[in-house]
Design a protein around this motif. Structure first.
Motif, PDB file in Angstrom:
ATOM      1  N   ASN A   1      -1.125  17.788   3.177  1.00 34.07           N
ATOM      2  CA  ASN A   1      -2.013  16.864   3.885  1.00 34.07           C
ATOM      3  C   ASN A   1      -2.447  15.704   2.994  1.00 34.07           C
ATOM      4  N   ASN A   2      -2.693  15.997   1.727  1.00 33.95           N
ATOM      5  CA  ASN A   2      -3.091  14.946   0.792  1.00 33.95           C
ATOM      6  C   ASN A   2      -1.974  13.925   0.589  1.00 33.95           C
ATOM      7  N   VAL A   3      -0.743  14.415   0.495  1.00 31.60           N
ATOM      8  CA  VAL A   3       0.399  13.511   0.303  1.00 31.60           C
ATOM      9  C   VAL A   3       0.585  12.616   1.514  1.00 31.60           C
ATOM     10  N   VAL A   4       0.589  13.217   2.695  1.00 31.69           N
ATOM     11  CA  VAL A   4       0.768  12.431   3.919  1.00 31.69           C
ATOM     12  C   VAL A   4      -0.370  11.431   4.085  1.00 31.69           C
ATOM     13  N   SER A   5      -1.603  11.869   3.798  1.00 29.60           N
ATOM     14  CA  SER A   5      -2.759  10.991   3.911  1.00 29.60           C
ATOM     15  C   SER A   5      -2.666   9.830   2.924  1.00 29.60           C
ATOM     16  N   GLY A   6      -2.236  10.134   1.707  1.00 27.24           N
ATOM     17  CA  GLY A   6      -2.120   9.091   0.695  1.00 27.24           C
ATOM     18  C   GLY A   6      -1.076   8.050   1.059  1.00 27.24           C
ATOM     19  N   LEU A   7       0.070   8.501   1.540  1.00 25.40           N
ATOM     20  CA  LEU A   7       1.119   7.564   1.945  1.00 25.40           C
ATOM     21  C   LEU A   7       0.695   6.767   3.176  1.00 25.40           C
ATOM     22  N   SER A   8      -0.048   7.388   4.067  1.00 18.61           N
ATOM     23  CA  SER A   8      -0.551   6.677   5.240  1.00 18.61           C
ATOM     24  C   SER A   8      -1.519   5.575   4.838  1.00 18.61           C
ATOM     25  N   ARG A   9      -2.368   5.863   3.845  1.00 21.59           N
ATOM     26  CA  ARG A   9      -3.305   4.842   3.363  1.00 21.59           C
ATOM     27  C   ARG A   9      -2.548   3.693   2.681  1.00 21.59           C
ATOM     28  N   ALA A  10      -1.455   4.032   1.989  1.00 22.62           N
ATOM     29  CA  ALA A  10      -0.636   2.990   1.362  1.00 22.62           C
ATOM     30  C   ALA A  10      -0.038   2.067   2.419  1.00 22.62           C
ATOM     31  N   LEU A  11       0.389   2.642   3.537  1.00 27.00           N
ATOM     32  CA  LEU A  11       0.916   1.830   4.634  1.00 27.00           C
ATOM     33  C   LEU A  11      -0.175   0.945   5.228  1.00 27.00           C
ATOM     34  N   ALA A  12      -1.359   1.504   5.403  1.00 31.72           N
ATOM     35  CA  ALA A  12      -2.471   0.734   5.966  1.00 31.72           C
ATOM     36  C   ALA A  12      -2.814  -0.455   5.065  1.00 31.72           C
ATOM     37  N   ALA A  13      -2.724  -0.251   3.752  1.00 38.39           N
ATOM     38  CA  ALA A  13      -3.019  -1.337   2.814  1.00 38.39           C
ATOM     39  C   ALA A  13      -1.983  -2.445   2.920  1.00 38.39           C
ATOM     40  N   GLY A  14      -0.747  -2.082   3.220  1.00 38.96           N
ATOM     41  CA  GLY A  14       0.310  -3.076   3.304  1.00 38.96           C
ATOM     42  C   GLY A  14       0.449  -3.734   4.660  1.00 38.96           C
ATOM     43  N   PHE A  15      -0.124  -3.099   5.688  1.00 33.72           N
ATOM     44  CA  PHE A  15       0.003  -3.623   7.054  1.00 33.72           C
ATOM     45  C   PHE A  15      -1.375  -3.680   7.737  1.00 33.72           C
ATOM     46  N   PRO A  16      -2.309  -4.452   7.163  1.00 33.52           N
ATOM     47  CA  PRO A  16      -3.668  -4.479   7.712  1.00 33.52           C
ATOM     48  C   PRO A  16      -3.748  -5.058   9.124  1.00 33.52           C
TER      49      PRO A  16
ATOM     50  N   ASP B   1       7.514  -1.390  -2.216  1.00 30.87           N
ATOM     51  CA  ASP B   1       8.274  -1.786  -1.023  1.00 30.87           C
ATOM     52  C   ASP B   1       8.260  -0.691   0.038  1.00 30.87           C
ATOM     53  N   TYR B   2       7.358   0.287  -0.104  1.00 26.50           N
ATOM     54  CA  TYR B   2       7.322   1.353   0.892  1.00 26.50           C
ATOM     55  C   TYR B   2       6.847   0.785   2.226  1.00 26.50           C
ATOM     56  N   GLY B   3       7.538   1.139   3.275  1.00 29.00           N
ATOM     57  CA  GLY B   3       7.245   0.592   4.587  1.00 29.00           C
ATOM     58  C   GLY B   3       8.242  -0.463   5.009  1.00 29.00           C
ATOM     59  N   ALA B   4       9.317  -0.641   4.228  1.00 27.31           N
ATOM     60  CA  ALA B   4      10.316  -1.661   4.552  1.00 27.31           C
ATOM     61  C   ALA B   4      10.962  -1.416   5.910  1.00 27.31           C
ATOM     62  N   THR B   5      11.025  -0.158   6.324  1.00 29.65           N
ATOM     63  CA  THR B   5      11.642   0.156   7.619  1.00 29.65           C
ATOM     64  C   THR B   5      10.609   0.318   8.742  1.00 29.65           C
ATOM     65  N   LEU B   6       9.341   0.064   8.433  1.00 26.94           N
ATOM     66  CA  LEU B   6       8.306   0.228   9.463  1.00 26.94           C
ATOM     67  C   LEU B   6       8.508  -0.705  10.661  1.00 26.94           C
ATOM     68  N   PRO B   7       8.900  -1.970  10.466  1.00 23.28           N
ATOM     69  CA  PRO B   7       9.125  -2.818  11.646  1.00 23.28           C
ATOM     70  C   PRO B   7      10.146  -2.234  12.620  1.00 23.28           C
ATOM     71  N   ASP B   8      11.250  -1.704  12.099  1.00 23.01           N
ATOM     72  CA  ASP B   8      12.254  -1.086  12.980  1.00 23.01           C
ATOM     73  C   ASP B   8      11.690   0.160  13.656  1.00 23.01           C
ATOM     74  N   PHE B   9      10.908   0.922  12.910  1.00 20.48           N
ATOM     75  CA  PHE B   9      10.270   2.113  13.471  1.00 20.48           C
ATOM     76  C   PHE B   9       9.355   1.725  14.631  1.00 20.48           C
ATOM     77  N   LEU B  10       8.557   0.686  14.437  1.00 22.04           N
ATOM     78  CA  LEU B  10       7.621   0.264  15.475  1.00 22.04           C
ATOM     79  C   LEU B  10       8.342  -0.260  16.710  1.00 22.04           C
ATOM     80  N   ARG B  11       9.481  -0.876  16.508  1.00 20.15           N
ATOM     81  CA  ARG B  11      10.221  -1.419  17.646  1.00 20.15           C
ATOM     82  C   ARG B  11      10.658  -0.298  18.594  1.00 20.15           C
ATOM     83  N   ASP B  12      10.918   0.881  18.037  1.00 16.58           N
ATOM     84  CA  ASP B  12      11.393   2.003  18.845  1.00 16.58           C
ATOM     85  C   ASP B  12      10.319   3.056  19.087  1.00 16.58           C
TER      86      ASP B  12
END
Length: 250
Positions: free
Chosen positions: A34-49, A80-91
């Protein structure tokens, strides 16, 4: 061992990796997971406010947890984590009613990359005035390493600006597509909405075309393209770091 550990770390249904030393390995590993997933999720939030602001904190956290489990980091460096997030969001089915979300994510990704791009000194804006007018068409320019060109089906720059405090929130009446320039000539990143033809012009320059060739490509894309203002804007924005006569280069 490592692939098994990583799989178990991101998939609660997967068997625990062997060799765990703890009084209650399942409970301890669940906390770590849970800590790992939460930490990576926060990293995404920081990059995609802006994306988080659009969908809300709870939606973003749930979406990010799914993304993290499907696309774990390939490197310990999260730049560069989250580089594939735009494609993920599209689908991403729950975001179907927000078709512009992927374009906003692409803009935020470009913003981060521009911020961390290699430094370079732009040519002075008055450089253009010292160039011989009859040689302009044969010039090749080197563009700033931070420069990126984005073409969006929606007004992504406007939506991004409204959701990052750069513009006040307001109803968007013009939902036309936007071409954007992302650039960090000095210390801050600029996001510029491009005029018709400018994206084709810049794309051609990035590919090594002369100014004349790039102008022809821009005119093919938009009959209203005007080389003079576009070239002046290029230097004023600090987008050019070198300029060479193609005849001298050959």
């Amino acid at each position: 061992m490592q692939p098994t550990f990583t799989t178990a770390l991101l998939d609660a249904a997967h068997a625990l990796p062997p060799g765990l030393l703890a009084a209650d390995p399942a409970e301890r590993f669940a906390v770590y997971r849970n800590n790992v997933v939460s930490g990576l999720s926060r990293a995404l939030a920081a990059g995609f406010p802006a994306v988080e602001a659009i969908v809300g904190t709870e939606f973003f956290a749930a979406m990010a947890a799914i993304f993290v489990r499907q696309s774990p980091p390939a490197s310990p460096v999260l730049l560069d984590y989250g580089a594939t997030l735009p494609d993920f969001l599209r689908d991403f089915t729950p975001a179907t009613e927000l078709p512009y979300l992927a374009d906003v994510a692409r803009l935020e990704l470009a913003y981060t990359r521009a911020f961390h791009a290699t430094d370079a000194h732009p040519l002075a804006a008055d450089t253009l005035g010292r160039l011989a007018a009859d040689r302009i068409g044969g010039l090749r320019v080197t563009l700033h390493p931070s420069l990126q060109i984005l073409r969006a089906d929606y007004p992504a720059a406007t939506i991004w600006a409204m959701n990052t405090g750069r513009l006040p929130l307001a109803e968007i009446t013009d939902w036309a597509a936007q071409d954007m320039l992302v650039l960090r000539p000095q210390y801050s990143v600029d996001v510029v909405i491009l005029a018709p033809g400018e994206a084709a012009f810049l794309t051609a320059l990035q590919a090594g075309s002369t100014l004349g060739e790039a102008a022809a490509a821009a005119l093919d894309a938009a009959a209203t393209f005007d080389l003079g203002p576009a070239l002046a804007a290029l230097f004023m924005r600090g987008a050019v770091i070198a300029c060479m006569d193609s005849q001298e280069d050959s």
